[in-house]
Design a protein around this motif. Structure first.
Motif, PDB file in Angstrom:
ATOM      1  N   ALA A 115       0.898  -1.214   0.110  1.00  0.00           N
ATOM      2  CA  ALA A 115       0.034   0.048   0.133  1.00  0.00           C
ATOM      3  C   ALA A 115       0.902   1.167   0.042  1.00  0.00           C
ATOM      4  O   ALA A 115       0.595   2.291  -0.529  1.00  0.00           O
ATOM      5  N   LEU A 116       1.970   1.302   0.761  1.00  0.00           N
ATOM      6  CA  LEU A 116       2.651   2.364   0.675  1.00  0.00           C
ATOM      7  C   LEU A 116       3.642   2.625  -0.548  1.00  0.00           C
ATOM      8  O   LEU A 116       3.485   3.932  -1.171  1.00  0.00           O
ATOM      9  N   ALA A 117       3.921   1.596  -1.243  1.00  0.00           N
ATOM     10  CA  ALA A 117       4.466   1.617  -2.435  1.00  0.00           C
ATOM     11  C   ALA A 117       3.531   2.132  -3.550  1.00  0.00           C
ATOM     12  O   ALA A 117       4.139   3.070  -4.371  1.00  0.00           O
ATOM     13  N   ALA A 118       2.378   1.588  -3.719  1.00  0.00           N
ATOM     14  CA  ALA A 118       1.545   1.893  -4.516  1.00  0.00           C
ATOM     15  C   ALA A 118       1.229   3.518  -4.286  1.00  0.00           C
ATOM     16  O   ALA A 118       0.854   4.115  -5.229  1.00  0.00           O
ATOM     17  N   THR A 119       0.599   3.828  -2.984  1.00  0.00           N
ATOM     18  CA  THR A 119       0.502   5.062  -2.869  1.00  0.00           C
ATOM     19  C   THR A 119       1.531   6.240  -3.275  1.00  0.00           C
ATOM     20  O   THR A 119       1.436   7.421  -4.024  1.00  0.00           O
ATOM     21  N   ALA A 120       2.962   6.105  -2.929  1.00  0.00           N
ATOM     22  CA  ALA A 120       3.970   6.972  -3.489  1.00  0.00           C
ATOM     23  C   ALA A 120       4.050   6.761  -4.743  1.00  0.00           C
ATOM     24  O   ALA A 120       4.409   7.791  -5.423  1.00  0.00           O
ATOM     25  N   GLY A 121       3.789   5.845  -5.549  1.00  0.00           N
ATOM     26  CA  GLY A 121       3.832   5.669  -6.714  1.00  0.00           C
ATOM     27  C   GLY A 121       2.832   6.557  -7.859  1.00  0.00           C
ATOM     28  O   GLY A 121       2.884   6.654  -8.907  1.00  0.00           O
ATOM     29  N   GLU A 122       1.863   7.115  -6.922  1.00  0.00           N
ATOM     30  CA  GLU A 122       0.795   7.866  -7.622  1.00  0.00           C
ATOM     31  C   GLU A 122       1.251   9.281  -7.387  1.00  0.00           C
ATOM     32  O   GLU A 122       0.619  10.458  -7.896  1.00  0.00           O
ATOM     33  N   VAL A 123       2.482   9.822  -6.609  1.00  0.00           N
ATOM     34  CA  VAL A 123       2.860  11.167  -6.417  1.00  0.00           C
ATOM     35  C   VAL A 123       4.118  11.350  -7.425  1.00  0.00           C
ATOM     36  O   VAL A 123       5.064  10.782  -7.027  1.00  0.00           O
ATOM     37  N   PRO A 124       3.991  12.231  -8.369  1.00  0.00           N
ATOM     38  CA  PRO A 124       5.123  12.529  -9.338  1.00  0.00           C
ATOM     39  C   PRO A 124       6.344  12.568  -8.548  1.00  0.00           C
ATOM     40  O   PRO A 124       7.452  11.981  -8.962  1.00  0.00           O
ATOM     41  N   LEU A 125       6.817  13.271  -7.749  1.00  0.00           N
ATOM     42  CA  LEU A 125       7.983  13.874  -7.058  1.00  0.00           C
ATOM     43  C   LEU A 125       8.395  12.601  -6.137  1.00  0.00           C
ATOM     44  O   LEU A 125       9.556  13.147  -5.801  1.00  0.00           O
ATOM     45  N   ALA A 126       7.758  11.745  -5.592  1.00  0.00           N
ATOM     46  CA  ALA A 126       7.957  10.900  -4.446  1.00  0.00           C
ATOM     47  C   ALA A 126       9.139  10.067  -4.575  1.00  0.00           C
ATOM     48  O   ALA A 126       9.973  10.261  -3.859  1.00  0.00           O
ATOM     49  N   PHE A 127       8.928   9.419  -5.761  1.00  0.00           N
ATOM     50  CA  PHE A 127      10.331   8.548  -5.850  1.00  0.00           C
ATOM     51  C   PHE A 127      11.673   9.449  -6.045  1.00  0.00           C
ATOM     52  O   PHE A 127      12.836   8.925  -5.683  1.00  0.00           O
TER      53      PHE A 127
END
Length: 314
Positions: free
Chosen positions: A189-201
């Motif tokens: 869930a954490l990985a999927a959530t961050a994956g939806e935020v453009p700057l997150a990675f």
């Protein structure tokens, strides 16, 4: 020892067993894994019937190290070819395995096991003889278990340099849902959530890396263990979502997440100082030995050296 399945866990088990001086042979359906193991100096075959006939002839301890969906095939073949061999497993869900073993008529010679060790990698090449060193290894003390077979599994875990936690299968599954299966889903869930935020990675560092480490595990393996423990995992998911929902309400209403943060921090501190007293006074096979070990395991007790076995000269 006959290891059925030569992935990360099974492959590490073969390496650790051989390093401890055991005669070890293994089966894997993938010819590539068998060739790799053979090239590394291990005794391996893709012929399941041949492996089981050899196990039956030598009364070898058979270790199930295959994913949950493959268990029925393995158990049917064991029933038909090597039904009298002592049997254990390294599968992450104990109740499901126990039920299937019983359905195939193999319960009398079965003792469940689960080494709490692993990495995000899989396959023969990922294995290491040190994977289990210092790791908790659950050995089931259900009502049916035979003391002599239990002792064999105890010695196997100790040869792999693990510390043994005796536990009943149902209690193991409730605990595993909390400390293994729920973390996998939270990491996803954490990985999927961050994956939806453009700057997150671009900004991700230690907290994200640590929190999502197990999300790198092969999805089919995660699905297999979580789905096989659906009832217990659902209970833990409900509790985690309740805590997060309360934290969300508090954040909206009072701009605070103090309650969740403080309770989580306190639980982590308790974990860091959790004592694991050594179990030394129980004799395997004595009256009440299963109940005694289950109670000591529940309290955090572990076995670090072999316990005596009633009727054994060793």
């Amino acid at each position: 020892m006959c290891v059925l399945g030569m992935g990360l866990i099974g492959g590490s088990l073969m390496r650790a067993g051989q390093a401890a001086g055991r005669e070890v042979f293994g089966y894997n359906r993938s010819i590539d894994a068998v060739r790799s193991a053979t090239a590394d100096g291990f005794d391996a075959t893709e012929d399941l019937t041949a492996a089981l006939k050899r196990a039956a002839a030598s009364d070898a301890l058979i270790v199930l190290a295959v994913p949950v969906p493959a268990l029925p095939i393995m158990l049917e073949r064991i029933r038909d070819t090597a039904p009298d061999c002592p049997l254990t497993d390294v599968v992450s869900v104990k109740g499901n395995v126990l039920q299937q073993v019983q359905e195939y008529g193999l319960l009398d010679r079965f003792v469940g096991g689960h080494p709490m060790a692993g990495t995000a990698h899989s396959g023969w090449a990922a294995g290491t003889p040190d994977l289990f060193a210092g790791a908790p290894w659950v050995v089931s003390v259900d009502d049916h278990v035979d003391p002599q077979v239990w002792a064999q599994v105890m010695h196997l875990a100790l040869d792999c340099r693990a510390v043994i936690v005796p536990a009943r299968s149902d209690e193991h599954d409730a605990a595993a849902a909390a400390i293994s299966h729920l973390p996998h889903l939270l990491a996803e869930a954490l990985a999927a959530t961050a994956g939806e935020v453009p700057l997150a990675f671009a900004l991700a560092a230690g907290s994200f890396r640590d929190g999502t480490r197990v999300a790198a595990t092969a999805p089919d393996l995660v699905r297999a263990m979580c789905e096989a423990n659906a009832t217990e995992l659902t209970t833990m998911l409900d509790r985690a979502m309740e805590l997060l929902s309360q934290a969300r309400s508090s954040l909206v209403e009072a701009q605070s997440v103090a309650e969740l943060v403080e309770s989580g921090h306190a639980a982590r501190v308790r974990y860091d100082s959790f004592r694991r007293p050594q179990i030394i006074a129980t004799t395997i096979g004595a009256d009440g030995w299963r109940e005694e070990l289950a109670a000591q395991g529940r309290a955090g007790g572990v076995i670090r050296s072999a316990l005596p076995v009633r009727g054994s000269r060793g």
